[in-house]
Design a protein around this motif. Structure first.
Motif, short mmCIF file in Angstrom:
data_model
loop_
_atom_site.label_atom_id
_atom_site.label_comp_id
_atom_site.label_asym_id
_atom_site.label_seq_id
_atom_site.Cartn_x
_atom_site.Cartn_y
_atom_site.Cartn_z
N LEU A 61 137.24 46.50 89.01
CA LEU A 61 138.54 45.86 89.26
C LEU A 61 139.60 46.34 88.26
O LEU A 61 140.72 46.69 88.65
CB LEU A 61 138.41 44.34 89.20
CG LEU A 61 139.71 43.58 89.48
CD1 LEU A 61 140.15 43.75 90.93
CD2 LEU A 61 139.56 42.09 89.16
N HIS A 94 141.88 39.70 94.00
CA HIS A 94 141.20 39.10 92.84
C HIS A 94 141.80 37.72 92.58
O HIS A 94 142.43 37.47 91.56
CB HIS A 94 141.32 40.01 91.61
CG HIS A 94 142.74 40.40 91.27
ND1 HIS A 94 143.47 41.26 92.02
CD2 HIS A 94 143.53 40.01 90.25
CE1 HIS A 94 144.68 41.40 91.48
NE2 HIS A 94 144.73 40.64 90.39
N ALA A 95 141.54 36.84 93.54
CA ALA A 95 142.20 35.53 93.55
C ALA A 95 141.98 34.74 92.27
O ALA A 95 142.85 33.99 91.83
CB ALA A 95 141.75 34.73 94.77
N CYS A 96 140.81 34.86 91.65
CA CYS A 96 140.54 34.05 90.46
C CYS A 96 140.95 34.77 89.18
O CYS A 96 140.72 34.28 88.08
CB CYS A 96 139.07 33.66 90.40
SG CYS A 96 137.99 35.04 89.95
N GLY A 97 141.50 35.96 89.32
CA GLY A 97 141.93 36.71 88.14
C GLY A 97 140.81 37.48 87.46
O GLY A 97 140.97 37.93 86.33
N GLY A 98 139.69 37.62 88.13
CA GLY A 98 138.60 38.43 87.57
C GLY A 98 137.60 37.63 86.76
O GLY A 98 136.91 38.19 85.91
N CYS A 146 134.95 35.79 88.03
CA CYS A 146 133.70 35.50 88.75
C CYS A 146 133.74 34.11 89.38
O CYS A 146 132.72 33.43 89.47
CB CYS A 146 132.50 35.63 87.81
SG CYS A 146 130.93 35.86 88.66
N ALA A 147 134.92 33.68 89.80
CA ALA A 147 135.06 32.33 90.33
C ALA A 147 135.51 32.30 91.79
O ALA A 147 135.72 31.24 92.36
CB ALA A 147 136.05 31.54 89.47
N CYS A 148 135.70 33.47 92.39
CA CYS A 148 136.01 33.52 93.82
C CYS A 148 135.09 34.61 94.39
O CYS A 148 134.16 35.00 93.73
CB CYS A 148 137.48 33.87 94.05
SG CYS A 148 137.96 35.53 93.56
N THR A 149 135.35 35.07 95.59
CA THR A 149 134.59 36.24 96.05
C THR A 149 135.53 37.25 96.70
O THR A 149 135.08 38.13 97.43
CB THR A 149 133.50 35.84 97.06
OG1 THR A 149 134.10 35.08 98.11
CG2 THR A 149 132.40 35.04 96.41
N CYS A 202 137.01 39.71 95.50
CA CYS A 202 136.83 41.09 95.02
C CYS A 202 135.51 41.69 95.48
O CYS A 202 135.10 42.74 95.00
CB CYS A 202 136.94 41.15 93.51
SG CYS A 202 135.55 40.37 92.66
N LEU A 219 130.57 42.25 92.92
CA LEU A 219 131.92 41.76 92.65
C LEU A 219 132.62 42.79 91.76
O LEU A 219 132.11 43.12 90.68
CB LEU A 219 131.87 40.40 91.95
CG LEU A 219 131.33 39.24 92.80
CD1 LEU A 219 131.27 37.96 91.97
CD2 LEU A 219 132.17 39.03 94.05
N CYS A 276 135.03 42.59 89.86
CA CYS A 276 135.46 42.12 88.54
C CYS A 276 134.29 41.99 87.57
O CYS A 276 134.50 41.76 86.38
CB CYS A 276 136.20 40.80 88.64
SG CYS A 276 135.16 39.39 89.06
#
Ligand code: FES
Length: 102
Positions: free
Chosen positions: A22, A34-38, A40-43, A45, A82, A84
């Motif tokens: 990322l 990269h909705a969570c900003g990288g 590891c809290a979304c998917t 990416c 992922l 990120c």
């Protein structure tokens, strides 16, 4: 310097060793979601590594990434990562599933 081949666009970008897919992509104008900003809290990416053997050119998946990937809608594949979390160790080809739309 490792290279990342981006599918489906065919772009080739440089990665500093140890940098995440990322980070390298965003630095060079490849807009992976990269909705969570990288963190590891979304998917958003979620990427696929193609061919599967290229997985060895990324850092190993940790439990946090594996747990997060299990929640990918549509299911996780053997070559899922992922962006990120996967650090680049050598030349690798990545299929980006979600680009940011501006
Ligand atoms: S950017 Fe959210 S998990 Fe990667």
């Amino acid at each position: 310097m490792p290279k990342i081949h981006i599918l489906p666009t065919g772009q080739v970008i440089d990665a500093q060793e140890g940098e995440t897919v990322l980070e390298a992509a965003l630095r060079q104008g490849v807009h992976i979601q990269h909705a969570c900003g990288g963190f590891c809290a979304c998917t958003t990416c979620h990427c696929l590594v193609e061919p599967l053997k290229d997985l060895c050119f990324l850092s190993e998946m940790d439990d946090e990434e594996a747990d997060r990937l299990e929640r990918v809608s549509g299911g996780v594949l053997p070559n899922s990562r992922l962006a990120c979390q996967a650090k680049v160790l050598g030349d690798v080809q990545i299929r980006v599933l979600n680009f940011e739309h501006h």
